[in-house]
Design a protein around this motif. Structure first.
Motif, mmCIF file in Angstrom:
data_model
loop_
_atom_site.group_PDB
_atom_site.id
_atom_site.type_symbol
_atom_site.label_atom_id
_atom_site.label_comp_id
_atom_site.label_asym_id
_atom_site.label_seq_id
_atom_site.Cartn_x
_atom_site.Cartn_y
_atom_site.Cartn_z
ATOM 1 N N TYR A 91 -3.118 5.742 -9.511
ATOM 2 C CA TYR A 91 -1.869 6.413 -9.129
ATOM 3 C C TYR A 91 -0.944 5.449 -8.388
ATOM 4 C CZ TYR A 91 1.167 9.345 -6.179
ATOM 5 O OH TYR A 91 2.234 9.888 -5.508
ATOM 6 N N GLY A 92 -1.505 4.662 -7.468
ATOM 7 C CA GLY A 92 -0.684 3.697 -6.740
ATOM 8 C C GLY A 92 -0.050 2.663 -7.663
ATOM 9 N N ASP A 93 -0.811 2.202 -8.655
ATOM 10 C CA ASP A 93 -0.253 1.254 -9.628
ATOM 11 C C ASP A 93 0.888 1.896 -10.416
ATOM 12 O OD1 ASP A 93 -2.007 -0.767 -8.921
ATOM 13 O OD2 ASP A 93 -3.464 -0.282 -10.487
ATOM 14 N N TRP A 94 0.686 3.133 -10.819
ATOM 15 C CA TRP A 94 1.715 3.870 -11.567
ATOM 16 C C TRP A 94 2.964 4.064 -10.716
ATOM 17 C CZ3 TRP A 94 3.858 8.770 -10.621
ATOM 18 C CH2 TRP A 94 4.592 9.340 -11.676
ATOM 19 N N PHE A 95 2.786 4.447 -9.453
ATOM 20 C CA PHE A 95 3.925 4.627 -8.543
ATOM 21 C C PHE A 95 4.705 3.321 -8.420
ATOM 22 C CE2 PHE A 95 6.200 4.648 -4.606
ATOM 23 C CZ PHE A 95 6.544 5.972 -4.348
ATOM 24 N N GLN A 96 3.977 2.227 -8.238
ATOM 25 C CA GLN A 96 4.641 0.930 -8.082
ATOM 26 C C GLN A 96 5.454 0.561 -9.319
ATOM 27 O OE1 GLN A 96 2.977 -2.441 -9.546
ATOM 28 N NE2 GLN A 96 5.164 -2.920 -9.419
ATOM 29 N N ARG A 97 4.889 0.797 -10.492
ATOM 30 C CA ARG A 97 5.614 0.451 -11.732
ATOM 31 C C ARG A 97 6.875 1.298 -11.874
ATOM 32 N NH1 ARG A 97 0.306 0.517 -13.845
ATOM 33 N NH2 ARG A 97 0.672 2.567 -14.792
ATOM 34 N N GLN A 98 6.825 2.549 -11.436
ATOM 35 C CA GLN A 98 7.979 3.433 -11.559
ATOM 36 C C GLN A 98 9.044 3.153 -10.496
ATOM 37 O OE1 GLN A 98 7.957 5.556 -14.219
ATOM 38 N NE2 GLN A 98 5.938 4.676 -14.655
ATOM 39 N N GLY A 137 0.839 -1.188 0.000
ATOM 40 C CA GLY A 137 0.000 0.000 0.000
ATOM 41 C C GLY A 137 0.877 1.242 0.000
ATOM 42 N N PRO A 138 0.308 2.418 0.260
ATOM 43 C CA PRO A 138 1.104 3.656 0.251
ATOM 44 C C PRO A 138 2.322 3.605 1.171
ATOM 45 C CG PRO A 138 -1.225 4.184 0.258
ATOM 46 C CD PRO A 138 -1.128 2.705 0.436
ATOM 47 N N TYR A 139 2.183 3.021 2.356
ATOM 48 C CA TYR A 139 3.313 2.966 3.285
ATOM 49 C C TYR A 139 4.379 1.980 2.827
ATOM 50 C CZ TYR A 139 1.534 6.092 6.872
ATOM 51 O OH TYR A 139 1.125 7.204 7.556
ATOM 52 N N GLY A 140 3.973 0.793 2.398
ATOM 53 C CA GLY A 140 4.957 -0.177 1.931
ATOM 54 C C GLY A 140 5.737 0.328 0.735
ATOM 55 N N LEU A 141 5.036 0.953 -0.214
ATOM 56 C CA LEU A 141 5.699 1.477 -1.408
ATOM 57 C C LEU A 141 6.626 2.631 -1.060
ATOM 58 C CD1 LEU A 141 2.701 1.421 -3.935
ATOM 59 C CD2 LEU A 141 4.615 -0.192 -3.801
ATOM 60 N N ALA A 142 6.177 3.526 -0.178
ATOM 61 C CA ALA A 142 6.998 4.682 0.188
ATOM 62 C C ALA A 142 8.259 4.267 0.948
ATOM 63 C CB ALA A 142 6.179 5.661 1.035
ATOM 64 N N VAL A 143 8.104 3.349 1.896
ATOM 65 C CA VAL A 143 9.273 2.876 2.649
ATOM 66 C C VAL A 143 10.266 2.208 1.708
ATOM 67 C CG1 VAL A 143 10.056 1.207 4.380
ATOM 68 C CG2 VAL A 143 8.072 2.654 4.860
ATOM 69 N N ALA A 144 9.775 1.363 0.824
ATOM 70 C CA ALA A 144 10.666 0.671 -0.116
ATOM 71 C C ALA A 144 11.369 1.657 -1.041
ATOM 72 C CB ALA A 144 9.875 -0.344 -0.932
ATOM 73 N N ALA A 145 10.663 2.676 -1.507
ATOM 74 C CA ALA A 145 11.277 3.674 -2.388
ATOM 75 C C ALA A 145 12.408 4.404 -1.685
ATOM 76 C CB ALA A 145 10.216 4.671 -2.863
ATOM 77 N N HIS A 146 12.224 4.738 -0.417
ATOM 78 C CA HIS A 146 13.279 5.420 0.339
ATOM 79 C C HIS A 146 14.472 4.492 0.576
ATOM 80 C CE1 HIS A 146 10.183 8.442 1.114
ATOM 81 N NE2 HIS A 146 11.135 9.224 1.598
#
Length: 439
Positions: free
Chosen positions: A109-116, A31-40
């Motif tokens: 948007y979440g799908d797009w963020f994940q793909r990027q 979700g938003p938190y998992g994706l954001a933490v992983a991106a950082h």
């Protein structure tokens, strides 16, 4: 294994890492938190794997037609360089900037963020997390075993729904929680009671009415509306409207002045526990956004009513209120959530027993780390320790930065300790040989 684009050039292909050292950090939840933490973490060159289907809770456990309560500025999924903000997505897809973003567009948007940001996300489900010093052992749905030195629990509100005791034991086909549905059109032409007075309850009542249901909204007090939009004339004349706009914090979590304190989870963590709980309760009390109000036209609001009991009678639900009984084809519970990490269902009993907690919420320190070194909790599970911002998308940036700083600091400490150990071993070796340190 899993689909998706290949990892960016220069990044470790963590999906093919050896079992002995699969990754430094495993993030459970996309979700938003998992994706954001992983991106950082990945931006800081920390080997990271992410498990779960992107935004699955938002996609499968929130009714179609809902809109986000958070303002546009507080709806970005955070990445360190802000390359994948909601603004960037809007530019890429010609999305018009708007508050109350439709749920479907946020999922896009979440799908797009994940793909990027996380193109090699692993959609497999984590079934069990166990201690495996040093680190943790994760067992996936296909029985694959993964080893990680750190684990970040980013499962959000999964399995955390609150069911009032009055409805305990009533068949779930007759009484369900809002989180159990991706659409609310199955009760067209039927009589439905919605229990609650927060955003989820009020918006669900409006969606049910739009779908053709006869709806009663049952709540123990009056609905509290927040951010009511003034008329056009008020926008130019009302000093109260201008004052509210001036005092509003970016994330719009809680009333003034607590809304500004809620922007600083690191500071809020240091407050006395009782004060932090009071602020969270004040900031997260049941309320609905003003724009839901027109949708309740035609909904019977039974305010300030107490539910005494519920029972099944002739295939319907008889709800006993303090002013008499009413029968419904279905009862939908918009009664919110209560955090209990035991209900996440993936932590092994032996590991769960080592996690200090208060009423089901883990006690977290710096880096959102629990009492078990290397085990972190982000999102709603962190509200009790870091404040109400952790319940909203806007808190994901803080979570990403905090976990990453903690992981890097631990890495430096481990390297220093290893260098010290090697140095000591060399000195001992030289001593055994009768040699001086420079020989």
């Amino acid at each position: 294994m899993h689909g998706g684009a290949a990892a960016p050039q220069g990044k470790q292909d963590v999906t093919r890492a050896r079992l002995s050292d699969d990754c430094e950090v495993a993030v459970i939840g996309a979700g938003p938190y998992g994706l954001a933490v992983a991106a950082h973490l990945r931006c800081a060159a920390v080997s990271t794997r992410v498990f779960g289907r992107p935004l699955s809770f938002w996609r499968e456990h929130m009714p179609k037609g809902m809109r986000l309560r958070s303002p546009w500025i507080a709806t970005h999924i955070a990445d360190p360089d802000k390359r994948f903000s909601l603004d960037a997505f809007a530019r890429a897809t010609a999305l018009k900037r708007q508050d109350q973003l439709p749920l479907a567009r946020f999922v896009d948007y979440g799908d797009w963020f994940q793909r990027q940001a996380i193109p090699d996300l692993d959609p497999r489900k984590v079934m069990r997390v166990e201690s495996a010093a040093p680190g943790f052992r994760l067992t996936l749905a296909d029985e694959t075993v993964i080893h990680a030195r750190r684990v970040v629990m980013a499962m959000g509100l999964a399995h955390q729904e609150l069911r009032p005791q009055q409805f305990a034991g009533v068949d779930r086909t007759l009484v369900s929680h809002t989180s159990e549905h991706a659409a609310l059109d199955k009760w067209r032409g039927q009589r439905v009671a919605v229990v609650g007075r927060g955003q989820s309850a009020c918006e669900s009542a409006a969606l049910l009415r739009d779908a053709g249901s006869q709806v009663d909204l049952i709540c123990r007090g009056a609905v509290r509306w927040v951010g009511r939009a003034p008329g056009a004339a008020d926008r130019t004349r009302s000093w109260g409207w201008h004052l509210r706009e001036l005092l509003q914090a970016p994330s719009a979590v809680g009333p003034f002045p607590w809304n500004w304190l809620n922007e600083l989870p690191g500071l809020e963590r240091r407050l006395p526990g009782g004060m932090r709980t009071w602020i969270s309760t004040r900031s997260l009390r049941a309320a609905s956004a003003w724009w839901v109000m027109p949708g309740l036209d035609g909904v019977q609001v039974l305010a300030s009513r107490a539910i005494r009991s519920a029972a099944v009678r002739g295939g319907k639900v008889a709800v006993e209120l303090d002013d008499g009984a009413r029968e419904y084809d279905h009862v939908l519970l918009g009664t919110g959530y209560r955090i209990d990490i035991a209900k996440l269902g993936v932590l092994a009993p032996e590991l769960l027993a080592k996690v200090d907690h208060k009423g089901g919420s883990p006690t977290l320190g710096q880096g959102l780390e629990s009492s078990v070194p290397g085990l972190h909790f982000v999102g709603a599970s962190a509200v009790d320790s870091h404040g109400p911002l952790m319940r909203f998308i806007a808190g994901a940036g803080y979570a990403g930065r905090s976990v990453t700083r903690h992981a890097l600091a631990h890495r430096r400490s481990a390297k220093h300790q290893a260098a010290h150990t090697v140095g000591a071993a060399q000195r001992l070796s030289h001593s055994d040989l009768g040699m001086g340190p420079a020989e």
